[in-house]
Design a protein around this motif. Structure first.
Motif, short mmCIF file in Angstrom:
data_model
loop_
_atom_site.label_atom_id
_atom_site.label_comp_id
_atom_site.label_asym_id
_atom_site.label_seq_id
_atom_site.Cartn_x
_atom_site.Cartn_y
_atom_site.Cartn_z
N LEU A 180 0.86 -1.18 0.00
CA LEU A 180 0.00 0.00 0.00
C LEU A 180 0.90 1.23 0.00
CD1 LEU A 180 -2.82 1.31 0.21
CD2 LEU A 180 -2.57 1.21 2.71
N THR A 181 0.90 1.99 -1.10
CA THR A 181 1.80 3.15 -1.17
C THR A 181 1.39 4.24 -0.19
OG1 THR A 181 0.53 4.17 -2.98
CG2 THR A 181 2.37 2.70 -3.59
N HIS A 182 0.09 4.42 0.01
CA HIS A 182 -0.42 5.37 1.01
C HIS A 182 -1.92 5.11 1.15
CE1 HIS A 182 -1.41 7.36 -2.73
NE2 HIS A 182 -2.16 8.24 -2.09
N GLY A 183 -2.53 5.78 2.13
CA GLY A 183 -3.87 5.38 2.53
C GLY A 183 -5.04 6.10 1.92
N ASP A 184 -4.85 6.89 0.87
CA ASP A 184 -6.00 7.52 0.23
C ASP A 184 -6.95 6.45 -0.31
OD1 ASP A 184 -5.18 10.05 0.80
OD2 ASP A 184 -4.47 10.54 -1.22
N CYS A 185 -8.23 6.77 -0.33
CA CYS A 185 -9.23 5.75 -0.67
C CYS A 185 -9.05 5.21 -2.08
CB CYS A 185 -10.64 6.28 -0.47
SG CYS A 185 -11.08 7.68 -1.52
N ASP A 186 -8.53 6.04 -3.01
CA ASP A 186 -8.37 5.56 -4.38
C ASP A 186 -7.14 4.66 -4.55
OD1 ASP A 186 -6.55 7.62 -4.06
OD2 ASP A 186 -7.28 8.84 -5.71
N HIS A 187 -6.48 4.35 -3.44
CA HIS A 187 -5.36 3.39 -3.45
C HIS A 187 -5.64 2.18 -2.57
CE1 HIS A 187 -2.23 5.87 -5.56
NE2 HIS A 187 -3.16 6.78 -5.30
N CYS A 188 -6.70 2.24 -1.77
CA CYS A 188 -7.02 1.09 -0.91
C CYS A 188 -8.51 0.75 -0.93
CB CYS A 188 -6.54 1.33 0.52
SG CYS A 188 -7.31 2.72 1.39
N ARG A 189 -9.26 1.34 -1.86
CA ARG A 189 -10.69 1.08 -1.94
C ARG A 189 -10.96 -0.42 -2.15
NH1 ARG A 189 -11.93 4.64 -5.44
NH2 ARG A 189 -12.91 6.18 -4.07
N GLY A 190 -11.86 -0.95 -1.35
CA GLY A 190 -12.23 -2.35 -1.47
C GLY A 190 -11.39 -3.29 -0.65
N PHE A 191 -10.40 -2.76 0.07
CA PHE A 191 -9.53 -3.65 0.84
C PHE A 191 -10.33 -4.42 1.90
CE2 PHE A 191 -6.99 -4.59 4.58
CZ PHE A 191 -5.95 -5.32 4.02
N LYS A 192 -11.16 -3.72 2.65
CA LYS A 192 -11.85 -4.34 3.79
C LYS A 192 -12.73 -5.51 3.36
CE LYS A 192 -14.81 -3.15 7.73
NZ LYS A 192 -15.53 -2.03 8.43
N ASN A 193 -13.42 -5.37 2.24
CA ASN A 193 -14.38 -6.40 1.84
C ASN A 193 -13.79 -7.50 0.96
OD1 ASN A 193 -16.51 -5.13 3.20
ND2 ASN A 193 -17.04 -3.89 1.42
N ASN A 194 -12.66 -7.22 0.31
CA ASN A 194 -12.15 -8.16 -0.68
C ASN A 194 -10.87 -8.87 -0.29
OD1 ASN A 194 -14.05 -7.72 -3.09
ND2 ASN A 194 -13.47 -5.63 -2.55
N ASP A 203 -11.34 1.51 4.67
CA ASP A 203 -10.37 0.58 4.10
C ASP A 203 -8.97 0.81 4.67
OD1 ASP A 203 -11.94 -1.02 2.20
OD2 ASP A 203 -12.31 0.90 1.23
N GLU A 204 -8.61 2.05 4.84
CA GLU A 204 -7.31 2.35 5.45
C GLU A 204 -7.28 1.87 6.90
OE1 GLU A 204 -4.24 6.09 6.21
OE2 GLU A 204 -6.35 6.47 5.78
N ASP A 205 -8.38 2.09 7.62
CA ASP A 205 -8.46 1.61 9.00
C ASP A 205 -8.28 0.10 9.06
OD1 ASP A 205 -8.88 4.15 9.91
OD2 ASP A 205 -11.04 3.94 10.19
N ALA A 206 -8.89 -0.61 8.11
CA ALA A 206 -8.80 -2.07 8.09
C ALA A 206 -7.36 -2.50 7.82
CB ALA A 206 -9.74 -2.64 7.03
#
Length: 389
Positions: free
Chosen positions: A70-84, A122-125
């Protein structure tokens, strides 16, 4: 062995890239899995998760990636992490997780510097899962080095102290050759950022503390030259690249490690002007010389990837049309700038996939369809370890 590959997925203004090595090792860089893309029947919305599941290996019928960066935590770089992606003890991966096609992550790369400003679920996850793994290593748990529990700390500490697990750390200037517990003989990563300086900066934000690295491919272990050098920089801005340039040259890693050379350059922040100068562009229209010098490290036939919406000369932005024009000045021809939104065609975008050959990165045969620069107009112009923190 199969050829190594790099895929850049069409995810609108966002990043999601997959590196596949000769032995099948998979390295996912960021994710942007929009809910609307899952099982999409709209040809304009590519099902990136379906592609990812078909690209990575399975263990006991469970899909997994060897490494997630994960390069950084903006949503457009980690979107969908929590569910997928699966979070938690890998031994408790369930039938329900398999039914939902949750992807296991054998090894996470985690930067403490970008983990202090939580702005989305997603970043929190991601942060929570990283802390779970860190606790295993701190407590010397017997399962800490098993797939699904591995973690690598990238860069320096912020408010939290991780010095007790320094053996898991890679800082700028270091070369990483071990991925998911296996040493690679034809692939390595040179870590460029984030730096200590960002901790003291009043302007510190997720973008300036992005993980920046160079992926380095050889065809055979005995090769003395790299077949492909690919640069990944998240949303890093021109301030970050100025430091990268200065430090890499100071420690002579531009010569010893070829650490600034590139065949493929993923345009930071979705082809944003922030790579070239401060925004708004109209108030800061002159590109920084340091950013232009970074682009001058292009090797013959170098390509720029713009992972963003179609590039047009209007707001909102990014992408910035002016940034595209600056990239084109450094490229051999206009078609060397590839825009994920219109590749191979705007009506049906697909991943931009390169196969790594002895002659360099080559667009995979199924992807060689026309030009994908994203808008009309614009002409192109013609393993040592050295501390760098």
């Amino acid at each position: 062995m199969a050829d190594s590959k790099i895929k850049y997925y069409p995810v609108d203004n966002g990043d999601m890239s997959l590196i596949l090595l000769q032995d099948g090792t998979s390295i996912l860089v960021d994710c942007n899995i929009r809910q609307s893309s899952i099982d999409s029947t709209d040809p304009k919305v590519y099902d990136v998760k379906k592609d990812l599941l078909s690209s990575v290996k399975k263990r006991d019928a469970n899909p997994y990636v060897d490494v997630f960066i994960l390069t950084h935590g903006d949503c457009d770089h980690c979107r969908g992490f929590k569910n997928n992606f699966y979070q938690g003890d890998p031994a408790k991966y369930s039938i329900g997780d398999r039914r939902e096609n949750r992807i296991l992550i054998d090894e996470m790369w985690f930067s403490p510097m970008i983990a202090e400003e939580h702005t989305n679920d997603d970043e929190d996850a991601y942060q929570k899962e990283a802390e779970r793994r860190i606790a295993l290593h701190r407590n010397k748990d017997a399962d800490r080095d098993k797939p699904g529990n591995r973690i690598k700390i990238i860069g320096y500490d912020g408010n939290k102290d991780y010095k007790d697990i320094d053996h898991l750390r890679a800082t700028p200037g270091k070369v990483v050759e071990v991925f998911n517990g296996k040493k690679q003989s034809t692939f390595s990563v040179f870590i460029h950022a984030p730096f200590k300086e960002h901790l003291a900066s009043a302007e510190k934000d997720k973008n300036s503390t992005s993980i920046v690295f160079q992926a380095r491919f050889k065809i055979a272990s005995y090769d003395t030259k790299y077949a492909c050098l690919a640069m990944f920089g998240g949303d890093s801005d021109h301030y970050s690249w100025e430091i990268i340039l200065e430090k890499t040259k100071r420690y002579k890693n531009d010569e010893k490690e070829q650490a600034l050379d590139w065949d493929i350059f993923l345009a930071p922040h979705h082809c944003s002007w922030s790579f070239f100068n401060d925004r708004p562009q109209a108030e800061n229209p002159i590109p920084k010389e340091t950013s232009l010098e970074i682009l001058d490290y292009k090797r013959t036939g170098g390509k720029v990837i713009a992972s963003c919406k179609k590039i047009i000369d209007e707001k909102p932005n990014p992408p910035h049309y002016e940034a595209k024009e600056e990239y084109l000045k450094k490229l051999d021809k206009a078609s060397d700038l590839l825009n994920t939104a219109v590749y191979p065609k705007e009506s049906e975008p697909k991943p931009i996939e390169f196969t790594i050959t002895s002659g360099g990165p080559t667009l995979s045969p199924t992807n060689k369809v026309g030009s994908a620069i994203g808008s009309a107009g614009g002409a192109g112009a013609a393993s040592s370890v050295v501390k760098q923190g």
